[in-house]
Motif scaffolding. Structure first.
Motif, PDB file in Angstrom:
ATOM      1  N   PHE A  48       0.820  -1.216   0.000  1.00  0.00           N
ATOM      2  CA  PHE A  48       0.000   0.000   0.000  1.00  0.00           C
ATOM      3  C   PHE A  48       0.855   1.267   0.000  1.00  0.00           C
ATOM      4  CE2 PHE A  48      -3.375  -2.897   1.556  1.00  0.00           C
ATOM      5  CZ  PHE A  48      -4.343  -2.573   0.626  1.00  0.00           C
ATOM      6  N   ARG A  49       2.172   1.100  -0.231  1.00  0.00           N
ATOM      7  CA  ARG A  49       3.110   2.238  -0.357  1.00  0.00           C
ATOM      8  C   ARG A  49       3.212   3.044   0.942  1.00  0.00           C
ATOM      9  NH1 ARG A  49       3.662   3.282  -6.053  1.00  0.00           N
ATOM     10  NH2 ARG A  49       2.182   2.006  -7.221  1.00  0.00           N
ATOM     11  N   ILE A  50       2.982   2.369   2.043  1.00  0.00           N
ATOM     12  CA  ILE A  50       3.010   3.070   3.335  1.00  0.00           C
ATOM     13  C   ILE A  50       4.293   2.686   4.081  1.00  0.00           C
ATOM     14  CG2 ILE A  50       1.837   3.218   5.597  1.00  0.00           C
ATOM     15  CD1 ILE A  50      -0.819   2.948   4.009  1.00  0.00           C
ATOM     16  N   LYS A  51       4.846   3.649   4.811  1.00  0.00           N
ATOM     17  CA  LYS A  51       6.102   3.379   5.517  1.00  0.00           C
ATOM     18  C   LYS A  51       5.845   2.454   6.711  1.00  0.00           C
ATOM     19  CE  LYS A  51       8.691   7.404   4.075  1.00  0.00           C
ATOM     20  NZ  LYS A  51       7.868   7.625   2.884  1.00  0.00           N
ATOM     21  N   GLU A  69      -5.549   4.367  17.381  1.00  0.00           N
ATOM     22  CA  GLU A  69      -6.007   5.302  16.341  1.00  0.00           C
ATOM     23  C   GLU A  69      -4.862   6.157  15.810  1.00  0.00           C
ATOM     24  OE1 GLU A  69      -7.387   4.883  19.237  1.00  0.00           O
ATOM     25  OE2 GLU A  69      -9.578   4.881  19.141  1.00  0.00           O
ATOM     26  N   LEU A  72      -3.055   4.820  12.666  1.00  0.00           N
ATOM     27  CA  LEU A  72      -3.794   4.465  11.445  1.00  0.00           C
ATOM     28  C   LEU A  72      -3.411   5.345  10.262  1.00  0.00           C
ATOM     29  CD1 LEU A  72      -7.323   3.981  13.072  1.00  0.00           C
ATOM     30  CD2 LEU A  72      -5.709   2.208  12.393  1.00  0.00           C
ATOM     31  N   LYS A  73      -3.358   4.730   9.083  1.00  0.00           N
ATOM     32  CA  LYS A  73      -3.023   5.464   7.853  1.00  0.00           C
ATOM     33  C   LYS A  73      -4.100   5.194   6.812  1.00  0.00           C
ATOM     34  CE  LYS A  73       1.219   6.911   8.864  1.00  0.00           C
ATOM     35  NZ  LYS A  73       1.577   8.328   8.856  1.00  0.00           N
ATOM     36  N   GLY A  74      -4.493   6.241   6.099  1.00  0.00           N
ATOM     37  CA  GLY A  74      -5.430   6.060   4.996  1.00  0.00           C
ATOM     38  C   GLY A  74      -4.698   5.470   3.805  1.00  0.00           C
ATOM     39  N   THR A  75      -5.288   4.501   3.143  1.00  0.00           N
ATOM     40  CA  THR A  75      -4.689   3.992   1.898  1.00  0.00           C
ATOM     41  C   THR A  75      -5.177   4.868   0.740  1.00  0.00           C
ATOM     42  OG1 THR A  75      -6.503   2.532   1.293  1.00  0.00           O
ATOM     43  CG2 THR A  75      -4.868   1.651   2.847  1.00  0.00           C
ATOM     44  N   ASP A  76      -4.800   4.519  -0.469  1.00  0.00           N
ATOM     45  CA  ASP A  76      -5.255   5.297  -1.623  1.00  0.00           C
ATOM     46  C   ASP A  76      -6.713   4.997  -1.969  1.00  0.00           C
ATOM     47  OD1 ASP A  76      -2.670   6.069  -1.603  1.00  0.00           O
ATOM     48  OD2 ASP A  76      -2.162   5.397  -3.639  1.00  0.00           O
ATOM     49  N   TYR A  77      -7.318   4.081  -1.242  1.00  0.00           N
ATOM     50  CA  TYR A  77      -8.653   3.614  -1.623  1.00  0.00           C
ATOM     51  C   TYR A  77      -9.686   4.020  -0.570  1.00  0.00           C
ATOM     52  CZ  TYR A  77      -5.280   1.092  -4.298  1.00  0.00           C
ATOM     53  OH  TYR A  77      -4.207   0.826  -5.097  1.00  0.00           O
ATOM     54  N   GLU A 114     -15.740   2.635  14.304  1.00  0.00           N
ATOM     55  CA  GLU A 114     -15.138   3.207  13.092  1.00  0.00           C
ATOM     56  C   GLU A 114     -15.102   2.256  11.914  1.00  0.00           C
ATOM     57  OE1 GLU A 114     -11.780   5.952  12.447  1.00  0.00           O
ATOM     58  OE2 GLU A 114     -11.473   5.571  14.568  1.00  0.00           O
ATOM     59  N   TYR A 115     -15.040   0.952  12.209  1.00  0.00           N
ATOM     60  CA  TYR A 115     -14.868  -0.011  11.118  1.00  0.00           C
ATOM     61  C   TYR A 115     -15.923  -1.109  11.174  1.00  0.00           C
ATOM     62  CZ  TYR A 115     -10.407   2.324  10.592  1.00  0.00           C
ATOM     63  OH  TYR A 115      -9.458   3.282  10.400  1.00  0.00           O
TER      64      TYR A 115
ATOM     65  N   ASP B 115       6.927   7.996  -2.434  1.00  0.00           N
ATOM     66  CA  ASP B 115       6.609   6.576  -2.656  1.00  0.00           C
ATOM     67  C   ASP B 115       5.423   6.407  -3.610  1.00  0.00           C
ATOM     68  OD1 ASP B 115       8.554   5.565  -0.908  1.00  0.00           O
ATOM     69  OD2 ASP B 115       7.279   6.000   0.830  1.00  0.00           O
ATOM     70  N   ASP B 116       4.994   7.522  -4.186  1.00  0.00           N
ATOM     71  CA  ASP B 116       3.812   7.545  -5.061  1.00  0.00           C
ATOM     72  C   ASP B 116       2.542   7.183  -4.296  1.00  0.00           C
ATOM     73  OD1 ASP B 116       3.308   8.485  -7.564  1.00  0.00           O
ATOM     74  OD2 ASP B 116       3.001   6.510  -8.447  1.00  0.00           O
ATOM     75  N   LYS B 117       2.560   7.451  -3.014  1.00  0.00           N
ATOM     76  CA  LYS B 117       1.395   7.196  -2.158  1.00  0.00           C
ATOM     77  C   LYS B 117       0.566   8.471  -2.078  1.00  0.00           C
ATOM     78  CE  LYS B 117      -1.023   5.748   1.468  1.00  0.00           C
ATOM     79  NZ  LYS B 117      -2.176   6.529   1.036  1.00  0.00           N
ATOM     80  N   ILE B 118      -0.745   8.342  -2.201  1.00  0.00           N
ATOM     81  CA  ILE B 118      -1.611   9.522  -2.061  1.00  0.00           C
ATOM     82  C   ILE B 118      -1.573   9.979  -0.596  1.00  0.00           C
ATOM     83  CG2 ILE B 118      -3.978  10.400  -2.205  1.00  0.00           C
ATOM     84  CD1 ILE B 118      -4.497   8.345  -4.422  1.00  0.00           C
ATOM     85  N   ARG B 121      -5.952  14.853  -0.955  1.00  0.00           N
ATOM     86  CA  ARG B 121      -6.792  15.062  -2.143  1.00  0.00           C
ATOM     87  C   ARG B 121      -7.197  16.521  -2.167  1.00  0.00           C
ATOM     88  NH1 ARG B 121      -8.420   9.604  -1.008  1.00  0.00           N
ATOM     89  NH2 ARG B 121      -8.021   8.361  -2.865  1.00  0.00           N
ATOM     90  N   LEU B 143      -5.285  12.670   3.902  1.00  0.00           N
ATOM     91  CA  LEU B 143      -5.636  11.283   4.204  1.00  0.00           C
ATOM     92  C   LEU B 143      -5.284  11.031   5.659  1.00  0.00           C
ATOM     93  CD1 LEU B 143      -6.069  10.730   1.186  1.00  0.00           C
ATOM     94  CD2 LEU B 143      -4.972   8.537   1.554  1.00  0.00           C
ATOM     95  N   ARG B 144      -5.967  10.083   6.259  1.00  0.00           N
ATOM     96  CA  ARG B 144      -5.716   9.779   7.660  1.00  0.00           C
ATOM     97  C   ARG B 144      -4.237   9.443   7.858  1.00  0.00           C
ATOM     98  NH1 ARG B 144      -9.660   6.234  11.353  1.00  0.00           N
ATOM     99  NH2 ARG B 144      -8.899   7.070  13.292  1.00  0.00           N
ATOM    100  N   GLY B 145      -3.640  10.061   8.844  1.00  0.00           N
ATOM    101  CA  GLY B 145      -2.231   9.788   9.145  1.00  0.00           C
ATOM    102  C   GLY B 145      -1.268  10.628   8.327  1.00  0.00           C
ATOM    103  N   TYR B 146      -1.791  11.542   7.473  1.00  0.00           N
ATOM    104  CA  TYR B 146      -0.916  12.355   6.618  1.00  0.00           C
ATOM    105  C   TYR B 146      -1.199  13.851   6.782  1.00  0.00           C
ATOM    106  CZ  TYR B 146       0.421   7.933   4.542  1.00  0.00           C
ATOM    107  OH  TYR B 146       0.892   6.665   4.374  1.00  0.00           O
TER     108      TYR B 146
END
Lengths: 245, 491
Positions: A48-51, A69, A72-77, A114-115, B115-118, B121, B143-146
């Motif tokens: 997911f390209r996350i560190k 919480e 948590l990181k948002g993905t691109d989706y 939340e989920y 890293d080409d990560k969004i 937005r 985005l959450r965490g960013y």
């Protein structure tokens, strides 16, 4: 909130691919979804390209001193978040042993509003972490490579879960990395569902398209939505969705 | 578009999505209740979806719609969901309708890290309404965490000088435009006006209010259109009664006659509206009966309302009403345009004289109130108090603001108690009338009549309590401090 674990004591059987693709399909289906990458190797996090870093590491997370919480990181989706892997997760067994009150299940309780679904991508081992995962999960997805040894491992897992007091997760095994050119695969694929319960009719093929996930760093349905692999994952998601209710 | 984001391009890769066209309709009640409470409601539609969005200072709610909504809509007619939950209480019994309709062209632009990560937005919007200049807005959703990346992008863009943080959201801009238009149209009394011009100006304002509420009353958008129309009629009648001698006699005579006719035409429907609006609350007062026991009563009220509304709509659509509105406006406008008669005094003189007279009348009637005095005395005091209130509000622009506000506040409190006394009496009596009519029509069950009896007894009890409160409150209103304030506020 339902908890789904992708688990097998063996490594390299498709646990991470399953967790990533099903979590993506769950979110695409409208469910608020979280994927927790519990494997210190951080393959799902990488996809997911996350560190692969969680501030405070395993110790603070498991002890509850740092809220879940915050990591948590948002993905691109849309609707899909990730709790990344961290190299300190290799010590999570010790951290869980020190934390007398908290379990992975109680840590996740705080996210119930939340989920709708939480996927746990587990490291390949039978440890305190995996026991925590199995005790917290509502459904355990078990990828099996159609070989005799893999089947034996599945039996061991079934027996282990049966020994739990109280809550028992539903085990949902499916064939992974299947190659119909191999006679052993063909025979296990035919025979095992007749001999055991809880074996899915869905088989995820051994496809180079799935291996490309590590190059593209995207779930398969994103870059190959009409492929056989995506169809297989969709079919598996439909089965899982029914189990989750 | 991407060129504008160049200041942040060395840290992030921006990728723009497809252009999207949508219609955004901002909604509010006719008295702008949502805006006054810091809420905005919009209906967004494009080729893929239709949503209702409520924005408040503490968050945004969205409800997806299965079908196109029908406007105007009362709270209970909004699609069930978080939006209706958010705006419903603020709407009260009023319906929301379109205030501004805008066309929006938007694009989503993603910002990606190394890293080409969004990580964020950006939503680029260009909006127009009825040919007004295009308003462009860029909003940034981390985005959450960013959050740190989003803050960095915002800082880079702000530092470039190409972007400014807007003082208001698009919703606020459009709704403010609409509000400005409404304020500009409202005629107001100003200091130094001649008395006849001031009276004509006030009456023109009330005529505007009458006409503004006619369509909503005829279409039965919500019950408050009729209420507001009636208030404007009552204010007009009071002004004619207390200051009409500043205007030509024939004009006043015709105005008084037509306004009485209009008031009478609106009363039956309003009385029924009050019952229907209060029915659920009334049901909570039942101790023996239940809400279901009042179902026959509700059905009867709806039936009577349908009949009453037919007459009301006929009156509002009649040539008589149309002609009077035209000639009334023409006559009043002529007085205002002429600058007034040379024989006429100033608005300040008129205010001093008439407020004192009206205040004395109220005092006289208030002094005659005792816990056991006849109800007619209370009724008479209520009418005089109402007249005084209308007069005070009419002359507000030429009065000293602070004591004026205090006097109105005091009067309002007395009026509330007077209202409770009289409403209890009227409602108790009219319940008997309703019960008789329901029996005539054979539309009442025994349970309904018993429940209505219980309500009637409740009204009588409340009325007694309100009479005691009135006796306690009147000395405060009659006291020397109020008298001083009245003197202080007058020009």
């Amino acid at each position: 909130m339902k908890i789904v674990a992708s688990y097998n004591v063996k490594g390299g059987v498709g646990k991470t691919s399953t967790a990533v693709n099903l979590a993506y399909l769950s979110a695409a289906d409208g469910r608020r979804t979280l994927l927790w990458d519990l494997d210190p190797q951080g393959a799902a996090t990488f996809l997911f390209r996350i560190k692969p870093r969680v501030k405070g590491g395993s110790a603070k997370l498991v002890s509850g001193t740092r809220p879940i919480e915050a990591g948590l990181k948002g993905t691109d989706y849309p609707r899909l978040d990730l709790l990344p892997a961290d190299f300190t997760y290799r010590n999570m067994d010790i951290d869980l042993a020190h934390s007398k009150k908290l379990t992975l299940g109680t840590l996740l309780d705080g996210l119930a509003d939340e989920y709708d679904v939480v996927f746990l991508d587990t490291p390949p081992s039978l440890s305190l972490v995996s026991e925590n995962v199995l005790r917290a999960a509502d459904v355990v997805l078990v990828p099996i490579i159609p070989t005799v040894l893999a089947v034996r491992t599945y039996d061991q897992l079934t027996d282990f879960v049966a020994s739990f007091n109280g809550h028992h997760p539903t085990l949902h095994a499916f064939f992974s990395m299947t190659d119909r050119r191999k006679s052993l695969h063909r025979s296990v694929l035919t025979d095992l569902p007749q001999q055991r319960t809880g074996i899915s009719p869905t088989a995820i093929p051994a496809a180079s398209l799935i291996e490309q996930m590590t190059v593209r760093r995207e779930p398969v349905p994103v870059y190959a939505p009409h492929s056989t692999a995506t169809k297989a994952y969709r079919s598996l998601w439909t089965e899982l969705s029914d189990l989750l209710g | 578009m991407l060129a504008a984001l160049e200041p942040a391009a060395h840290r992030y890769r921006f990728q723009q999505g497809a252009r999207r066209r949508s219609s955004v309709t901002y909604l509010d009640t006719v008295d702008r209740r949502l805006r006054k409470k810091g809420l905005s409601l919009r209906y967004e539609s494009d080729s893929d979806s239709e949503v209702l969005v409520a924005s408040a200072p503490d968050g945004i709610d969205t409800t997806e719609l299965g079908e196109a909504p029908v406007w105007p809509a009362l709270a209970e007619q909004l699609p069930a969901g978080s939006v209706a939950d958010r705006v419903g209480p603020a709407m009260w019994v009023r319906a929301v309708a379109p205030v501004v309709e805008t066309e929006v062209v938007s694009r989503e632009i993603t910002a990606r890290n190394e890293d080409d990560k969004i990580v964020a937005r950006l939503h680029w919007q260009e909006a127009t309404a009825n040919g007004s200049p295009t308003l462009a807005r860029v909003s940034l959703d981390p985005l959450r965490g960013y959050a740190a990346d989003a803050e960095r992008i915002a800082r880079l863009l702000a530092d470039s000088g190409e972007f400014v943080v807007p003082e208001r959201s698009l919703a606020e801009v459009w709704l403010r435009h609409a509000a400005d238009d409404e304020v500009e149209r409202r005629p107001t009394i100003t200091a130094g006006m001649r008395a006849d011009v001031a009276v004509a100006t006030a009456l023109l304002g009330f005529l505007d209010a009458i006409e503004r509420n006619v369509a909503g009353t005829i279409d039965d958008v919500d019950t408050e259109f009729l209420h507001d129309l009636r208030v404007a009629v009552r204010r007009s009648r009071s002004v004619l009664k207390l200051t009409g001698d500043a205007l030509p006699e024939r004009l006043v005579a015709r105005g008084a006659r037509e306004l009485k006719w209009l008031g009478d035409a609106t009363t039956p429907t309003r009385d029924l509206d009050v019952y229907l609006l209060e029915l659920d609350e009334l049901a909570t007062r039942l101790t023996v009966g239940t809400r279901a026991d009042l179902d026959d009563f509700a059905t009867h009220l709806h039936w009577e309302r349908t009949v009453a509304r037919r007459s009301l709509v006929r009156a509002l659509q009649s040539k008589r009403f149309e002609r009077w509105c035209e000639s009334w406006r023409q006559s009043l406008t002529e007085i205002v345009s002429s600058g007034g008669s040379e024989q006429s005094g100033s608005v300040e003189e008129l205010a001093r004289d008439r407020v004192r007279v009206a205040y004395k009348r109220v005092l006289k009637r208030a002094n005659a109130i005792t816990p056991d005095c006849p109800g007619e005395r209370v009724h008479s005091l209520r009418k005089r108090a109402k007249e005084l209130r209308y007069l005070l509000e009419m002359f507000a622009p030429v009065c000293d603001r602070k004591p004026h506000r205090a006097v109105v506040k005091n009067l309002k409190r007395v009026q509330d108690i007077l209202g409770a006394v009289q409403d209890g009496e009227v409602q108790s009596a009219s319940l008997r009338v309703f019960a008789e009519r329901m029996l005539d029509r054979r539309s009442a069950s025994a349970a309904t009549l018993l429940a209505m009896g219980e309500l009637s007894a409740g009204f009588a009890g409340e009325q007694r309590q309100a009479r005691d409160e009135l006796t306690d409150a009147l000395p405060g209103f009659l006291g020397s401090s109020v008298h001083k304030r009245v003197t202080a506020m007058l020009p």
